[in-house]
Design a protein around this motif. Structure first.
Motif, PDB file in Angstrom:
ATOM      1  N   MET A   1     -49.230  16.363 -90.325  1.00 17.62           N
ATOM      2  CA  MET A   1     -49.766  15.083 -89.861  1.00 17.62           C
ATOM      3  C   MET A   1     -48.974  14.550 -88.667  1.00 17.62           C
ATOM      4  SD  MET A   1     -50.176  11.359 -91.661  1.00 17.62           S
ATOM      5  CE  MET A   1     -48.659  10.782 -90.925  1.00 17.62           C
ATOM      6  N   LEU A   2     -47.631  14.714 -88.714  1.00 16.11           N
ATOM      7  CA  LEU A   2     -46.804  14.272 -87.590  1.00 16.11           C
ATOM      8  C   LEU A   2     -47.176  15.028 -86.322  1.00 16.11           C
ATOM      9  CD1 LEU A   2     -43.225  13.840 -89.122  1.00 16.11           C
ATOM     10  CD2 LEU A   2     -44.808  12.061 -88.383  1.00 16.11           C
ATOM     11  N   THR A   3     -47.434  16.334 -86.468  1.00 18.42           N
ATOM     12  CA  THR A   3     -47.864  17.117 -85.314  1.00 18.42           C
ATOM     13  C   THR A   3     -49.154  16.556 -84.732  1.00 18.42           C
ATOM     14  OG1 THR A   3     -46.839  19.085 -86.287  1.00 18.42           O
ATOM     15  CG2 THR A   3     -48.448  19.440 -84.530  1.00 18.42           C
ATOM     16  N   TRP A   4     -50.079  16.175 -85.645  1.00 13.81           N
ATOM     17  CA  TRP A   4     -51.336  15.560 -85.199  1.00 13.81           C
ATOM     18  C   TRP A   4     -51.067  14.218 -84.516  1.00 13.81           C
ATOM     19  CZ3 TRP A   4     -52.807  10.858 -87.439  1.00 13.81           C
ATOM     20  CH2 TRP A   4     -54.030  10.340 -87.004  1.00 13.81           C
ATOM     21  N   PHE A   5     -50.152  13.411 -85.087  1.00 16.34           N
ATOM     22  CA  PHE A   5     -49.898  12.066 -84.565  1.00 16.34           C
ATOM     23  C   PHE A   5     -49.196  12.113 -83.207  1.00 16.34           C
ATOM     24  CE2 PHE A   5     -47.445   8.072 -84.383  1.00 16.34           C
ATOM     25  CZ  PHE A   5     -48.496   7.177 -84.500  1.00 16.34           C
ATOM     26  N   ILE A   6     -48.302  13.100 -83.045  1.00 18.57           N
ATOM     27  CA  ILE A   6     -47.535  13.189 -81.797  1.00 18.57           C
ATOM     28  C   ILE A   6     -48.434  13.479 -80.601  1.00 18.57           C
ATOM     29  CG2 ILE A   6     -45.871  14.692 -80.599  1.00 18.57           C
ATOM     30  CD1 ILE A   6     -44.238  14.731 -83.158  1.00 18.57           C
ATOM     31  N   ARG A   7     -49.605  14.037 -80.864  1.00 20.20           N
ATOM     32  CA  ARG A   7     -50.511  14.336 -79.744  1.00 20.20           C
ATOM     33  C   ARG A   7     -50.918  13.057 -79.017  1.00 20.20           C
ATOM     34  NH1 ARG A   7     -56.197  13.960 -80.559  1.00 20.20           N
ATOM     35  NH2 ARG A   7     -56.704  13.018 -82.570  1.00 20.20           N
ATOM     36  N   TYR A   8     -50.907  11.915 -79.749  1.00 19.22           N
ATOM     37  CA  TYR A   8     -51.212  10.650 -79.082  1.00 19.22           C
ATOM     38  C   TYR A   8     -50.159  10.337 -78.011  1.00 19.22           C
ATOM     39  CZ  TYR A   8     -54.782   9.555 -82.584  1.00 19.22           C
ATOM     40  OH  TYR A   8     -55.898   9.579 -83.374  1.00 19.22           O
TER      41      TYR A   8
END
Length: 391
Positions: free
Chosen positions: A109-116
């Motif tokens: 999820m952090l990997t997904w969030f960092i894309r922002y």
């Protein structure tokens, strides 16, 4: 007694702004929350599936056989080890398993969030590189997208304004350099005549000296304009405020302009309350009114009045300076407060200066927390300065 509503409504405005800022990221917050909640649920689902399909009924036997293979044990000893390490600590084992699965999914999820953040960085890079086109971000980051595009528009506008101001300054310097040649050539020419003809008749000598003096004064004025340009670029306006007798200041300004105005048959009339006062920097505000009056005197129609009015309106003092003269076109009226702008762009007359007077006036008034505007119609131009009584 009139209630003080400014504080109440000011507080309400602050609360509304804070609420709007929270709502800007409501979509992102909801998405992050749902992702986090989904991770927790998915962790339990994964462990339940592992327990149901792989572990229940077979898991113990698998571990016993693994212990036999690894540690070269017989079945009894391997079973005993399984019971001591695993069977007797099932709560810890399953809790650790759930935590491990949760951490793996949380990392995803952090990997997904960092894309922002990566997309925001790309937007900032596009802003710094001044790339063409709008900056686009995911729908959840629409608030950041709007702000980045707003910053881009502001930077683009300021860059255009800076280029125009620089171009106007360069043009003005070129005009001034060209204009300096004419009086300088005249001064040198007449002084050469006086030097070469020491026995020149007194009347003719006096005439040449008078012309030379006039040209020297013109030359001095042009040189002063050069210095004005340099001072404006280097100066940082600092205010030293105190209580000012505004009526007395305007009377002084009117008297100082009397010789200049009388040359063309003009007069200045002051209509103001003798007790009118304002809190500000006296030297800087005097420069504001001086610059406006100088502009009015330069473009005023001969044998007319310049009307100066000053009055208190609620919590501000409003000063208007009105003169009769050619109507300023709307396109020029919107630019007269820009630095290095001259209405007499061709410099065919001695009106105006370096195009800094009104720009400096606006900057000083703005630093006082006030406003300065101009209107022009039917051969009447009015400058209005509004200053807070206390600021």
């Amino acid at each position: 007694m009139i209630p003080n509503t400014s504080k109440r409504y000011g507080g309400l405005g602050t609360k509304l702004e804070a609420k709007n800022r929270k709502n800007e990221f409501a979509r992102l917050k909801s998405k992050v929350f749902l992702r986090g909640f989904g991770i927790v649920v998915l962790s339990f689902v994964v462990i339940s599936i592992i327990y149901t399909l792989l572990w229940r009924g077979h898991g113990g036997e698998w571990l016993v056989s693994i212990f036999q293979s690894l540690f070269k044990m017989d079945y009894e000893n391997a079973l005993n080890l399984y019971q001591q390490l695993i069977r007797n600590n099932m709560g810890i084992v399953w809790g650790g398993s759930i935590l491990l699965v949760f951490l793996i999914l949380y990392y995803a999820m952090l990997t997904w969030f960092i894309r922002y953040f990566n997309q925001i960085n790309q937007g900032i890079d596009a802003l710094l590189k001044n790339e063409a086109g709008e900056i686009t971000l995911p729908a959840e980051m629409s608030a950041v997208e709007k702000k980045l595009n707003s910053v881009r528009q502001t930077l683009d506008r300021r860059a255009v304004e800076a280029r125009l101001a620089e171009q106007r300054k360069n043009d003005l310097v070129m005009y001034l350099a060209h204009d300096i040649r004419t009086p300088l050539t005249s001064v040198i020419g007449y002084l050469s005549l006086l030097d070469e003809a020491p026995d020149m008749p007194t009347e003719q000598r006096a005439k040449y000296v008078h012309i030379t003096l006039e040209k020297a004064h013109r030359l001095e004025k042009l040189v002063n304009e050069f210095f004005e340009i340099t001072r404006y670029n280097l100066q940082q306006i600092n205010l030293e405020k105190e209580q000012i007798d505004l009526y007395y200041m305007l009377v002084q300004m009117k008297d100082e302009f009397y010789p200049i105005l009388s040359e063309r048959g003009n007069t200045a009339v002051l209509c103001a309350d003798e007790n009118l006062a304002v809190y500000g920097d006296p030297a800087k505000l005097a420069r504001v009114f001086n610059n406006i009056l100088k502009n009015a005197a330069a473009y005023n129609t001969p044998n007319t009045e310049i009307l100066i009015r000053a009055e208190q309106r609620e919590n501000s003092v409003v000063v208007t300076i009105q003169n009769q003269g050619p109507t300023i076109p709307a396109d020029k009226l919107s630019a007269i407060f820009e630095k290095f702008y001259r209405m007499d762009e061709a410099r065919t007359s001695d009106t105006g200066g370096a195009g800094l007077g009104l720009a400096i006036a606006k900057e000083i008034v703005t630093l006082h927390g006030g406003t300065i505007t101009a209107e022009s119609h039917e051969n009447t131009t009015t400058f209005t300065v509004a200053l807070p009584i206390l600021h």
